[in-house]
Design a protein around this motif. Structure first.
Motif, mmCIF file in Angstrom:
data_model
loop_
_atom_site.group_PDB
_atom_site.id
_atom_site.type_symbol
_atom_site.label_atom_id
_atom_site.label_comp_id
_atom_site.label_asym_id
_atom_site.label_seq_id
_atom_site.Cartn_x
_atom_site.Cartn_y
_atom_site.Cartn_z
ATOM 1 N N ALA A 204 0.834 -1.210 0.000
ATOM 2 C CA ALA A 204 0.000 0.000 0.000
ATOM 3 C C ALA A 204 0.866 1.256 0.000
ATOM 4 O O ALA A 204 0.503 2.272 -0.603
ATOM 5 C CB ALA A 204 -0.933 0.000 1.207
ATOM 6 N N SER A 207 2.006 2.706 -3.464
ATOM 7 C CA SER A 207 0.910 3.035 -4.377
ATOM 8 C C SER A 207 1.318 4.029 -5.457
ATOM 9 O O SER A 207 0.731 4.046 -6.537
ATOM 10 C CB SER A 207 -0.277 3.588 -3.589
ATOM 11 N N ARG A 211 0.615 -0.680 -8.998
ATOM 12 C CA ARG A 211 -0.834 -0.700 -8.961
ATOM 13 C C ARG A 211 -1.285 -1.668 -7.884
ATOM 14 O O ARG A 211 -0.853 -2.823 -7.835
ATOM 15 C CB ARG A 211 -1.354 -1.171 -10.326
ATOM 16 N N LEU A 212 -2.170 -1.204 -7.006
ATOM 17 C CA LEU A 212 -2.610 -2.030 -5.889
ATOM 18 C C LEU A 212 -3.618 -3.060 -6.372
ATOM 19 O O LEU A 212 -4.450 -2.793 -7.231
ATOM 20 C CB LEU A 212 -3.239 -1.161 -4.797
ATOM 21 N N VAL A 220 -5.836 -0.801 0.999
ATOM 22 C CA VAL A 220 -6.142 0.218 -0.002
ATOM 23 C C VAL A 220 -6.942 1.344 0.634
ATOM 24 O O VAL A 220 -6.685 2.532 0.405
ATOM 25 C CB VAL A 220 -6.904 -0.404 -1.191
ATOM 26 N N SER A 223 -4.647 3.448 2.857
ATOM 27 C CA SER A 223 -3.739 4.303 2.100
ATOM 28 C C SER A 223 -4.468 5.451 1.431
ATOM 29 O O SER A 223 -3.914 6.542 1.269
ATOM 30 C CB SER A 223 -2.990 3.476 1.041
#
Length: 562
Positions: A204, A207, A211-212, A220, A223
């Motif tokens: 995270a 980022s 790409r998460l 997610v 973050s």
């Protein structure tokens, strides 16, 4: 005839002399005086940083209390084991976690500390004996029969960098040391993921670079909620009084900040600098008409309408134009007498206990109802003293979330003590420092590689010595930060990563990079052709004539020989 030949010869020599001066002196001089100055950049080192391979090393000390290991097993300790865990995030980013675990038995003083009647007292006593360095953990393995922990609790995490782990049934005395350690390993790793860092937290933090994955919803969300890492933050507390004719509000914000907020900011000093200000705004409405519930005689703000509250209020808040630091806004709204009491409801139509909400990367708003102060014979405006302990408790929780202090629910069997008056446990600070260090490294590498690609693609941009120095400083700081993360020196890694992100952003946003950015080649030709064409055409024609005459003479000599 001879005079004509001399004049022709003189013209040829003059044309050749002019051409020689132009080619030997003029062209190099023009090239030198019009070239774009581009200082040297460490391009090869920047390309190496583009392929980011991070290693995070955590030191863990496992201490066996009396009754957890047999005398035969004690002969084999102390010992040290190292475990590596690798993850490939994408084609340009990979992560390696190295856990160096040292096993030993408890000292006499540690045994006395573990004999305290409560786990919190034992945690404090152990902290007084020896303070663990930043980024490290100490796990004390206590017997299954210990009274320090309740029966349903297997792991206790306090305010320091220590944890108490109960010896479970599968790990009872009688097994070999290797079997004991194999049973302990997954539980210690679980403690590490709670108190130090987990793979989800680190990805995270990347980022800005990768790409998460959509499956990691909790990390997610955390973050996206928290502010991005910054060298400084501005915190603004605002009291909104839309109806000063009904109530005169008094809030001791200075004392409340010193009591509730400043201890947290003092502990967060290694991460960033904080500045605090406050203001009181009159006749400021939320911009949303609350709905009246006649059954309970209250006004309600639904979750769907909360998104429309911020914009009208934000226009009245003002901002510090002299600072580029992010601003965290905390608003205390006291409803007017005609819309009291006002309560916030969530998506499930349930009343929010704190009567507050927060907006990701913006701040929080709390509604403070004062309808209880309106008596039947109240004289308006009513003097109201705001309960700052209640208000600051809400704002402190929101501040922790917005700064990235994650408050995820612990695994089953874990007990995590609530934050103390400092507002932040030592291991929570370490967890945040791990994430911020990785985030700074990822952001700085992205910035510096983007700058290198831009300068490589556009050759008209001037690279002065100051930019080259900033780029070299950023690259050096990045290399040092990566090395310190690999060595497990969390404090130094964070410091170097902050220096890297500052240097990279100074270089990327330097105003001198824009001087020749919009000066393309067609404009150069439009400027230089009227200057050089009138001079070059006669010289070229003269040179062509000289070459033609030279070829003619060569042909005549060949005919005479034949």
């Amino acid at each position: 005839m001879a005079t004509t030949e001399v004049e022709r010869r003189r013209g040829q020599l003059a044309a050749l002399s002019i051409a020689a001066v132009v080619i030997i002196v003029g062209v190099p001089l023009w090239w030198r005086t019009t070239e774009t100055y581009r200082a040297w950049l460490p391009v090869s080192q920047i390309k190496e940083l583009a392929n980011l391979q991070l290693q995070l090393s955590a030191d863990v000390e496992v201490v066996f209390a009396r009754g957890t290991v047999t005398p035969e097993q004690q002969k084999k300790v102390p010992l040290t084991l190292t475990q590596d865990d690798e993850h490939v995030v994408d084609e340009d980013t990979s992560l390696r976690y190295r856990y160096e675990t040292k096993y030993r038995t408890a000292t006499v003083m540690e045994e006395d500390a573990l004999n305290q009647p409560a786990a919190a007292e034992a945690d404090l006593s152990l902290h007084r004996l020896s303070e663990s360095p930043c980024g490290s953990l100490v796990v004390y393995v206590i017997p299954e029969s210990s009274s320090l922990l309740p029966e349903d609790v297997n792991v206790y995490i306090g305010q320091q960098r220590t944890a108490l782990l109960r010896m479970g049934a599968p790990m009872r005395v009688g097994k070999t040391l290797e079997q004991l350690l194999s049973h302990l390993e997954p539980r210690i790793k679980q403690v590490l993921q709670v108190m130090s860092f987990s793979h989800n937290d680190i990805t995270a933090a990347l980022s800005d670079r990768v790409r998460l994955s959509p499956g990691n919803k909790e990390s997610v969300a955390d973050s996206m909620r928290a502010f991005k890492s910054s060298p400084g933050y501005e915190i603004t507390f605002s009291l909104l009084n839309p109806d000063p004719k009904s109530h005169r509000l008094h809030w001791d914000i200075e004392s409340a900040v010193q009591t509730y907020i400043q201890p947290l900011l003092t502990k967060l000093a290694p991460l960033a600098n904080f500045s605090i200000d406050s203001q009181t705004l009159y006749y400021t409405m939320l911009g949303v008409n609350p709905r009246f519930d006649s059954s309970r005689s209250i006004y309600m703000l639904n979750a769907d309408s909360l998104a429309h509250v911020i914009n009208p209020v934000e226009a009245r808040l003002g901002s510090n134009a002299a600072s580029s630091n992010p601003v965290l806004n905390f608003l205390l709204y006291v409803p007017d007498a005609h819309h009291s009491p006002l309560h916030i409801h969530d998506h499930k139509k349930q009343e929010v206990p704190s009567n507050a909400f927060h907006s990701p990367r913006w701040g929080g708003i709390m509604v403070y109802n004062v309808d209880g102060f309106y008596g039947p014979e109240a004289a308006f405006p009513v003097d109201i003293n705001i309960n700052m302990a209640k208000v600051m408790g809400v704002f402190l929780a929101q501040l922790r979330l917005l700064l990235g202090v994650q408050s995820s629910s612990p695994p089953p069997g874990f007990r995590v003590t609530p934050c103390s008056s400092a507002g932040l446990a030592d291991w929570e600070l370490d967890r945040l420092m791990w994430s911020r260090s990785v985030e700074n490294v990822a952001t700085a590498t992205t910035t510096i590689t983007s700058l290198a690609q831009l300068l490589d693609q556009i050759g008209n941009i001037v690279i002065n010595d100051n930019i080259a120095q900033q780029v070299s400083s950023a690259v050096t700081s990045l290399q040092m930060a990566v090395a310190e993360l690999e060595a497990g020196n969390l404090g130094f890694a964070l410091q170097y990563s902050k220096e890297a992100i500052l240097a990279s952003e100074r270089a990327f946003f330097d105003p001198s990079l824009l001087h020749l950015l919009y000066f393309p080649d067609d404009q150069k030709f439009a400027i230089y052709i009227p200057l050089f064409l009138p001079m070059c055409v006669p010289i070229l024609l003269s040179l062509l004539k000289i070459m033609s005459e030279a070829r003619q003479r060569r042909r005549e000599k060949t005919k005479k020989k034949d």
